[in-house]
Design a protein around this motif. Structure first.
Motif, mmCIF file in Angstrom:
data_model
loop_
_atom_site.group_PDB
_atom_site.id
_atom_site.type_symbol
_atom_site.label_atom_id
_atom_site.label_comp_id
_atom_site.label_asym_id
_atom_site.label_seq_id
_atom_site.Cartn_x
_atom_site.Cartn_y
_atom_site.Cartn_z
ATOM 1 N N UNK A 263 -0.611 -3.970 6.088
ATOM 2 C CA UNK A 263 -2.025 -4.358 6.099
ATOM 3 C C UNK A 263 -2.246 -5.851 5.919
ATOM 4 N N UNK A 264 -1.337 -6.527 5.260
ATOM 5 C CA UNK A 264 -1.503 -7.958 5.061
ATOM 6 C C UNK A 264 -2.140 -8.332 3.738
ATOM 7 N N UNK A 265 -2.607 -7.360 2.960
ATOM 8 C CA UNK A 265 -3.101 -7.707 1.631
ATOM 9 C C UNK A 265 -2.169 -7.113 0.598
ATOM 10 N N UNK A 266 -2.154 -7.728 -0.564
ATOM 11 C CA UNK A 266 -1.131 -7.413 -1.543
ATOM 12 C C UNK A 266 -1.420 -6.227 -2.429
ATOM 13 N N UNK A 267 -0.403 -5.899 -3.177
ATOM 14 C CA UNK A 267 -0.477 -4.788 -4.112
ATOM 15 C C UNK A 267 -1.534 -5.068 -5.183
ATOM 16 N N UNK A 268 -1.674 -6.322 -5.557
ATOM 17 C CA UNK A 268 -2.644 -6.677 -6.595
ATOM 18 C C UNK A 268 -4.066 -6.304 -6.196
ATOM 19 N N UNK B 107 -0.403 5.107 -7.230
ATOM 20 C CA UNK B 107 -1.143 4.052 -6.545
ATOM 21 C C UNK B 107 -0.239 2.868 -6.227
ATOM 22 N N UNK B 108 0.687 2.554 -7.126
ATOM 23 C CA UNK B 108 1.604 1.436 -6.893
ATOM 24 C C UNK B 108 2.521 1.721 -5.713
ATOM 25 N N UNK B 109 3.006 2.942 -5.614
ATOM 26 C CA UNK B 109 3.867 3.308 -4.483
ATOM 27 C C UNK B 109 3.075 3.248 -3.175
ATOM 28 N N UNK B 110 1.869 3.780 -3.190
ATOM 29 C CA UNK B 110 1.037 3.736 -1.978
ATOM 30 C C UNK B 110 0.682 2.299 -1.599
ATOM 31 N N UNK B 111 0.343 1.494 -2.605
ATOM 32 C CA UNK B 111 0.009 0.096 -2.332
ATOM 33 C C UNK B 111 1.215 -0.658 -1.789
ATOM 34 N N UNK B 112 2.391 -0.361 -2.330
ATOM 35 C CA UNK B 112 3.615 -0.993 -1.835
ATOM 36 C C UNK B 112 3.919 -0.614 -0.404
ATOM 37 N N UNK B 113 3.558 0.593 -0.020
ATOM 38 C CA UNK B 113 3.782 1.029 1.356
ATOM 39 C C UNK B 113 2.752 0.425 2.306
ATOM 40 N N UNK B 114 1.549 0.235 1.817
ATOM 41 C CA UNK B 114 0.462 -0.295 2.649
ATOM 42 C C UNK B 114 0.552 -1.813 2.817
ATOM 43 N N UNK B 115 0.966 -2.520 1.761
ATOM 44 C CA UNK B 115 0.928 -3.984 1.738
ATOM 45 C C UNK B 115 1.650 -4.666 2.893
ATOM 46 N N UNK B 116 2.869 -4.275 3.256
ATOM 47 C CA UNK B 116 3.538 -4.990 4.350
ATOM 48 C C UNK B 116 2.841 -4.820 5.692
#
Length: 87
Positions: free
Chosen positions: A27-32, A16-25
């Motif tokens: 989508x505009x919302x953060x990994x948190x 999930x952290x890897x996917x969130x890190x890929x999505x965050x830049x």
């Protein structure tokens, strides 16, 4: 027949952290936004927030060290102190 049970371990968090890190830049919302709810399934919410905030603190420190020469000290003192005091 297969029974699907919700995952009750934190083992899915690295994925999930890897996917969130890929999505965050993009989508505009953060990994948190993704990791905190995931971690709070298994951990206490306060612990999940603390676990997610530590990497953010480290990353902020690294960015500050890299950009230290470009920091306007007067702006840092004015807004940084107010922010630290909660103002």
């Amino acid at each position: 027949m297969w029974l699907v049970r919700p995952c009750r371990t934190i083992s899915g968090s690295p994925l999930a952290a890897v996917l969130a890190g890929a999505i965050a830049p993009v989508s505009g919302f953060g990994i948190a936004s993704i990791l905190t709810p995931l971690l709070s399934i298994e951990l206490d919410t306060k612990v999940a927030v603390a676990a997610v905030s530590n990497p953010h603190l480290l990353a902020t420190g690294v960015r500050f060290c890299l950009l230290e020469a470009q920091v306007d000290r007067q702006v840092l003192l004015h807004f940084g102190l107010l922010n630290a005091l909660g103002g």
